[in-house]
Design a protein around this motif. Structure first.
Motif, short mmCIF file in Angstrom:
data_model
loop_
_atom_site.label_atom_id
_atom_site.label_comp_id
_atom_site.label_asym_id
_atom_site.label_seq_id
_atom_site.Cartn_x
_atom_site.Cartn_y
_atom_site.Cartn_z
N THR A 89 31.92 66.03 32.53
CA THR A 89 33.36 66.14 32.80
C THR A 89 33.61 66.82 34.14
N ALA A 90 32.83 67.83 34.46
CA ALA A 90 32.97 68.50 35.76
C ALA A 90 32.64 67.53 36.90
N LEU A 91 31.57 66.76 36.74
CA LEU A 91 31.21 65.76 37.75
C LEU A 91 32.32 64.72 37.89
N TRP A 92 32.90 64.30 36.79
CA TRP A 92 34.00 63.34 36.81
C TRP A 92 35.20 63.92 37.55
N SER A 93 35.50 65.18 37.30
CA SER A 93 36.63 65.83 37.97
C SER A 93 36.38 65.96 39.47
N ILE A 94 35.15 66.27 39.86
CA ILE A 94 34.81 66.36 41.28
C ILE A 94 34.99 64.99 41.94
N GLY A 95 34.58 63.94 41.25
CA GLY A 95 34.76 62.59 41.79
C GLY A 95 36.22 62.25 42.00
N LEU A 96 37.07 62.64 41.06
CA LEU A 96 38.51 62.40 41.20
C LEU A 96 39.08 63.22 42.35
N PHE A 97 38.60 64.46 42.49
CA PHE A 97 39.03 65.30 43.61
C PHE A 97 38.68 64.66 44.94
N VAL A 98 37.46 64.11 45.06
CA VAL A 98 37.03 63.48 46.30
C VAL A 98 37.87 62.25 46.60
N LEU A 99 38.15 61.44 45.58
CA LEU A 99 39.01 60.28 45.78
C LEU A 99 40.38 60.69 46.33
N LEU A 100 40.94 61.73 45.76
CA LEU A 100 42.26 62.17 46.21
C LEU A 100 42.20 62.83 47.59
N ALA A 101 41.11 63.53 47.90
CA ALA A 101 40.97 64.12 49.24
C ALA A 101 40.91 63.02 50.29
N ARG A 102 40.20 61.95 49.98
CA ARG A 102 40.16 60.81 50.91
C ARG A 102 41.55 60.22 51.10
N ARG A 103 42.30 60.15 50.02
CA ARG A 103 43.67 59.60 50.10
C ARG A 103 44.57 60.54 50.90
N CYS A 104 44.39 61.85 50.76
CA CYS A 104 45.16 62.81 51.55
C CYS A 104 44.88 62.64 53.03
N HIS A 105 43.64 62.34 53.39
CA HIS A 105 43.33 62.10 54.80
C HIS A 105 44.06 60.88 55.31
N ASP A 106 44.29 59.89 54.46
CA ASP A 106 45.05 58.71 54.87
C ASP A 106 46.52 59.04 55.07
N TRP A 107 46.99 60.10 54.44
CA TRP A 107 48.37 60.56 54.63
C TRP A 107 48.49 61.54 55.78
N ALA A 108 47.42 61.78 56.50
CA ALA A 108 47.36 62.74 57.61
C ALA A 108 47.51 64.18 57.10
N LEU A 109 47.00 64.43 55.91
CA LEU A 109 46.98 65.78 55.33
C LEU A 109 45.54 66.22 55.18
N GLY A 110 45.36 67.49 55.01
CA GLY A 110 44.02 68.01 54.75
C GLY A 110 43.58 67.70 53.34
N GLY A 111 42.27 67.63 53.13
CA GLY A 111 41.75 67.33 51.80
C GLY A 111 42.01 68.42 50.79
N GLY A 112 42.35 69.61 51.25
CA GLY A 112 42.66 70.72 50.33
C GLY A 112 43.86 70.45 49.45
N TRP A 113 44.71 69.53 49.87
CA TRP A 113 45.87 69.17 49.04
C TRP A 113 45.42 68.57 47.71
N ALA A 114 44.20 68.10 47.64
CA ALA A 114 43.69 67.54 46.39
C ALA A 114 43.55 68.60 45.31
N PHE A 115 43.54 69.88 45.69
CA PHE A 115 43.48 70.94 44.68
C PHE A 115 44.73 70.96 43.80
N LEU A 116 45.77 70.25 44.21
CA LEU A 116 46.96 70.15 43.35
C LEU A 116 46.67 69.39 42.06
N LEU A 117 45.50 68.77 41.98
CA LEU A 117 45.10 68.14 40.72
C LEU A 117 44.96 69.17 39.61
#
Length: 149
Positions: A89-117
């Motif tokens: 489950t932790a590995l799954w959550s990290i994978g989801l975090f990475v997916l969202l960090a990549r998406r934040c970069h596409d929005w011109a935001l830092g990957g740290g915004w993915a912590f809002l998960l």
């Protein structure tokens, strides 16, 4: 220096590397390809990744029920299985975090915004936004894409 044509992993060292080292190097490259948040992802790539991670999560959840109901499994084995599932489950959550960090970069935001998960309720809105809000043409420039270098 020797190059080994025909092998999956090339080495620039004078001595031959063992197959185990080559295998671990390939695993490392695959891990970085899956868990490297330093790239950007569009809506389609995020949706495909989310569908894959969702399918993995559902498969893990569905496989847990028959194991928990099995009468032939001891209590100690169930404790071990629960520990394995917690790490999965932790590995799954990290994978989801990475997916969202990549998406934040596409929005011109830092990957740290993915912590809002981690915020209940907001995580659902953030995933919905990642699916439907388009990226910016001037996406976040990362350290290796820096034109000053």
């Amino acid at each position: 220096m020797s190059r080994h044509p025909g092998k999956f992993f090339h080495t620039d060292t004078a001595d031959d590397t063992s197959p185990a080292v080559s295998f671990l190097a390939v695993l490392g490259k695959l891990f970085l390809a899956a868990f490297n948040p330093q790239v950007r992802a569009g809506r389609g790539q995020f949706a495909r990744g989310l569908a894959l991670w969702g399918a993995c999560g559902v498969a893990g959840w569905l496989s847990l029920d028959p194991v928990a109901d099995a009468t032939w499994i001891s209590d100690e084995a169930i404790v071990v299985i629960a520990r394995v599932y917690s790490w999965a489950t932790a590995l799954w959550s990290i994978g989801l975090f990475v997916l969202l960090a990549r998406r934040c970069h596409d929005w011109a935001l830092g990957g740290g915004w993915a912590f809002l998960l981690c915020v209940p309720g907001l995580n659902v809105l953030l995933i919905a936004a990642a699916l439907f809000v388009p990226g910016r043409p001037t996406a976040r420039q990362l350290w290796r894409d820096n034109p000053a270098e």
